[in-house]
Design a protein around this motif. Structure first.
Motif, mmCIF file in Angstrom:
data_model
loop_
_atom_site.group_PDB
_atom_site.id
_atom_site.type_symbol
_atom_site.label_atom_id
_atom_site.label_comp_id
_atom_site.label_asym_id
_atom_site.label_seq_id
_atom_site.Cartn_x
_atom_site.Cartn_y
_atom_site.Cartn_z
ATOM 1 N N ASN A 171 84.949 12.225 67.376
ATOM 2 C CA ASN A 171 85.394 13.114 66.317
ATOM 3 C C ASN A 171 86.631 12.518 65.666
ATOM 4 O O ASN A 171 87.610 12.186 66.331
ATOM 5 C CB ASN A 171 85.727 14.505 66.857
ATOM 6 N N SER A 172 86.565 12.365 64.352
ATOM 7 C CA SER A 172 87.672 11.802 63.585
ATOM 8 C C SER A 172 88.341 12.903 62.773
ATOM 9 O O SER A 172 87.675 13.598 62.005
ATOM 10 C CB SER A 172 87.147 10.702 62.653
ATOM 11 N N VAL A 173 89.637 13.054 62.952
ATOM 12 C CA VAL A 173 90.413 13.991 62.146
ATOM 13 C C VAL A 173 91.094 13.179 61.045
ATOM 14 O O VAL A 173 91.870 12.268 61.332
ATOM 15 C CB VAL A 173 91.453 14.747 62.994
ATOM 16 N N ILE A 174 90.775 13.508 59.809
ATOM 17 C CA ILE A 174 91.170 12.660 58.687
ATOM 18 C C ILE A 174 92.308 13.291 57.900
ATOM 19 O O ILE A 174 92.242 14.454 57.499
ATOM 20 C CB ILE A 174 89.968 12.429 57.748
ATOM 21 N N LEU A 175 93.347 12.522 57.693
ATOM 22 C CA LEU A 175 94.411 12.922 56.779
ATOM 23 C C LEU A 175 93.977 12.547 55.365
ATOM 24 O O LEU A 175 93.684 11.381 55.107
ATOM 25 C CB LEU A 175 95.722 12.196 57.132
ATOM 26 N N PRO A 176 93.929 13.494 54.437
ATOM 27 C CA PRO A 176 93.391 13.186 53.109
ATOM 28 C C PRO A 176 94.290 12.320 52.239
ATOM 29 O O PRO A 176 93.996 12.107 51.074
ATOM 30 C CB PRO A 176 93.193 14.576 52.490
ATOM 31 N N ASP A 177 95.389 11.806 52.810
ATOM 32 C CA ASP A 177 96.172 10.810 52.074
ATOM 33 C C ASP A 177 95.922 9.408 52.627
ATOM 34 O O ASP A 177 96.520 8.438 52.184
ATOM 35 C CB ASP A 177 97.673 11.144 52.112
ATOM 36 N N ASN A 178 95.007 9.327 53.652
ATOM 37 C CA ASN A 178 94.615 8.021 54.180
ATOM 38 C C ASN A 178 93.480 7.438 53.336
ATOM 39 O O ASN A 178 92.787 8.154 52.621
ATOM 40 C CB ASN A 178 94.136 8.152 55.630
ATOM 41 N N HIS A 179 93.262 6.142 53.439
ATOM 42 C CA HIS A 179 92.157 5.502 52.741
ATOM 43 C C HIS A 179 90.883 5.688 53.563
ATOM 44 O O HIS A 179 90.713 5.100 54.627
ATOM 45 C CB HIS A 179 92.450 4.022 52.521
ATOM 46 N N LEU A 180 89.989 6.514 53.055
ATOM 47 C CA LEU A 180 88.785 6.868 53.781
ATOM 48 C C LEU A 180 87.871 5.674 54.014
ATOM 49 O O LEU A 180 87.212 5.565 55.049
ATOM 50 C CB LEU A 180 88.036 7.968 53.016
ATOM 51 N N LYS A 181 87.845 4.761 53.046
ATOM 52 C CA LYS A 181 86.928 3.629 53.150
ATOM 53 C C LYS A 181 87.195 2.793 54.398
ATOM 54 O O LYS A 181 86.261 2.363 55.089
ATOM 55 C CB LYS A 181 87.023 2.752 51.901
ATOM 56 N N ASN A 236 77.277 5.155 67.954
ATOM 57 C CA ASN A 236 77.483 6.486 68.518
ATOM 58 C C ASN A 236 77.528 7.558 67.434
ATOM 59 O O ASN A 236 77.815 7.274 66.280
ATOM 60 C CB ASN A 236 78.779 6.518 69.329
ATOM 61 N N ALA A 237 77.250 8.786 67.840
ATOM 62 C CA ALA A 237 77.339 9.913 66.912
ATOM 63 C C ALA A 237 78.796 10.165 66.546
ATOM 64 O O ALA A 237 79.693 10.047 67.386
ATOM 65 C CB ALA A 237 76.730 11.164 67.550
ATOM 66 N N ILE A 238 79.024 10.521 65.281
ATOM 67 C CA ILE A 238 80.384 10.719 64.783
ATOM 68 C C ILE A 238 80.440 12.000 63.964
ATOM 69 O O ILE A 238 79.561 12.248 63.123
ATOM 70 C CB ILE A 238 80.836 9.540 63.907
ATOM 71 N N THR A 239 81.439 12.819 64.213
ATOM 72 C CA THR A 239 81.729 13.954 63.349
ATOM 73 C C THR A 239 83.134 13.763 62.793
ATOM 74 O O THR A 239 83.922 12.981 63.319
ATOM 75 C CB THR A 239 81.656 15.288 64.105
ATOM 76 N N SER A 240 83.426 14.476 61.736
ATOM 77 C CA SER A 240 84.756 14.351 61.147
ATOM 78 C C SER A 240 85.189 15.671 60.552
ATOM 79 O O SER A 240 84.370 16.532 60.230
ATOM 80 C CB SER A 240 84.771 13.268 60.062
ATOM 81 N N SER A 241 86.489 15.833 60.417
ATOM 82 C CA SER A 241 87.051 17.008 59.755
ATOM 83 C C SER A 241 88.337 16.570 59.074
ATOM 84 O O SER A 241 88.993 15.626 59.494
ATOM 85 C CB SER A 241 87.323 18.127 60.761
ATOM 86 N N VAL A 242 88.658 17.271 58.007
ATOM 87 C CA VAL A 242 89.877 16.966 57.261
ATOM 88 C C VAL A 242 90.976 17.910 57.715
ATOM 89 O O VAL A 242 90.743 19.105 57.924
ATOM 90 C CB VAL A 242 89.649 17.114 55.744
#
Length: 460
Positions: A248-258, A273-279
């Motif tokens: 599970n990846s927790v993403i900061l929306p000021d990071n470069h998503l690419k 592997n299976a991956i989920t994400s949330s902002v």
């Protein structure tokens, strides 16, 4: 009378459509009919014929739900006495990390890390409670949560041994959510022997992960330690690792998503592997989360590439894994539209969000308090639906189940009534912009669903 039709207009790049709320259907319509439904201008006989045809087919009804009532209410005692299948134990509120965006980090107006830990007596009472309230279930699920649950590895071992011995005639599945920095050979062997499903928190490459996930009492990021542990795990148990470890990846929306997506698509420790994400959300946060324009562009591009892949225009390996979650959301919508056809809305019903509190995913914190799931704040009184010493507080359960009453006048005319995700977790956000976010999200999924179907994708 068009203003009384319970519909939502969908203007897409591939045509004009309506979502008919009563029948839970999406219907393509002509330009003139669309303009009439939008503005009330009916200037051709064809528009009149189209309207009459849709009415004859059962669309364009004006029916609204008249009374908020969750259909599970009539069966709630049976559900909670016999069908509780999933227990999540908060074995500790402590953690060896201090992730900046964590709800326990001190940066939110909800919870903070403490030194509280669950004792053996409380854990066993919770497991006994699960066994006693799962008479109609063949499979039980026991999850371990924190803080960082591996701080209490000895307690986890005792819990696994106890439920395996006492859940007579039932299959037991185990899962754990962990930052994986405490994995040792002994722990890995145990998790594999007991066929755990393991969810690892990993935010992306080193520069991204270490930005938020640092060891307690230092500025040192935990990426290197985490990856060393995963490397050992994968080397010793390659098949188990591939099939039973997800991220599970927790993403900061000021990071470069690419760069995050490329990491998950190419790194040999995670790419299969299976991956989920949330902002990261700024709800309850003491600071505002800033959304970077490049993040938005990267997200939209990743989704575009994903759709091309689903249509067979790109090879699968070109798709960034983390974008798959967007497609799963569209699949969920397609599944709902196919499964839940109806002639009209019932007179008594409730919006689609709330689960049966305690049945789907019973969360027990270190003190034995019970909550609907591990995502809600256990320090908020309305979320505490009982205690393992006293059982369920039915007044609290019914209050959550009946939360539709609180906003019924606002919700009864809302076009996403049966698709709404407002539940115990998001209840406090209804008057804080959450409803508009829900509508935008559902509309976006509908438009993408329409485009993909128009281009030939079949949803099964």
């Amino acid at each position: 009378m068009k203003e009384k039709y319970f519909i939502h207009l969908l203007d897409t790049p591939v045509g004009k459509y309506i979502y008919d709320v009563n029948t839970n259907s999406i219907i393509e319509i002509g330009e003139g009919t669309f303009e009439y439904l939008k503005c009330g201008k009916k200037n051709t006989n064809q528009v009149d014929r189209d309207i009459q045809k849709m009415i004859k087919q059962g669309y364009l009804k004006t029916t609204r739900v008249e009374k908020a009532k969750n259909p599970s209410i009539d069966y709630i005692e049976d559900f909670l006495n016999n069908r509780v299948a999933y227990l999540v134990l908060q074995v500790t509120q402590g953690c060896n990390l201090r992730c900046k965006y964590c709800v326990y980090s001190g940066g939110y107006d909800t919870r903070t890390h403490t030194k509280k830990r669950m004792n053996y007596k409380t854990a066993i009472k919770a497991i006994d409670f699960l066994i006693e309230h799962s008479k109609d279930e063949d499979t039980l699920y026991l999850g371990f949560y924190g803080g960082e649950p591996l701080l209490e590895f000895e307690l986890i071992k005792m819990c696994v041994k106890y439920i395996n011995k006492n859940a007579f005639g039932k299959k037991v599945e185990f899962n754990i959510t962990t930052n994986a920095t405490l994995l040792t050979e002994n722990i890995v062997d145990f998790l594999v022997e007991n066929n755990f499903q393991i969810l690892v928190s990993l935010d992306g490459p080193k520069e991204t992960h270490d930005l938020s996930r640092q060891f307690a009492g230092s500025d040192e990021g935990c990426f290197n330690k985490l990856m060393d542990n995963l490397k050992f795990f994968q080397l010793k148990y390659p098949e188990f690792y591939k099939n039973r470890v997800s991220f599970n990846s927790v993403i900061l929306p000021d990071n470069h998503l690419k760069s995050i997506e490329e990491f998950f698509s190419t790194n040999p420790l995670v790419k299969e592997n299976a991956i989920t994400s949330s902002v990261v959300s700024d709800v309850y946060s003491k600071s505002t989360i800033k959304i970077d324009e490049k993040y938005v562009i990267d997200e939209q591009y990743g989704e575009f590439i994903l759709f091309l892949s689903k249509l067979g225009w790109f090879k699968n390996e070109q798709v960034l894994n983390i974008a798959e979650q967007n497609f799963r959301n569209i699949e969920d919508l397609a599944d709902n539209l196919m499964k839940y056809k109806r002639s009209e809305l019932p007179k008594e019903w409730q919006h689609g969000g709330p689960c049966v509190p305690g049945m789907k995913r019973l969360f027990v914190n270190v003190e034995g308090k019970m909550c609907p799931c591990e995502k809600v704040s256990e320090i908020a009184d309305q979320n505490v639906i009982g205690h393992i010493d006293k059982g369920f507080d039915m007044n609290k359960v019914l209050a959550i189940l009946n939360q539709g009453n609180k906003y019924f006048e606002k919700c009864k005319d809302c076009w996403i009534f049966s698709l709404c995700g407002v539940c115990a977790l998001t209840n406090d956000m209804v008057n804080n912009g959450y409803c508009e976010l829900q509508k935008k999200d559902v509309e976006r999924r509908m438009i993408n669903y329409i485009i993909l179907k128009k281009l030939g994708l079949e949803f099964v």
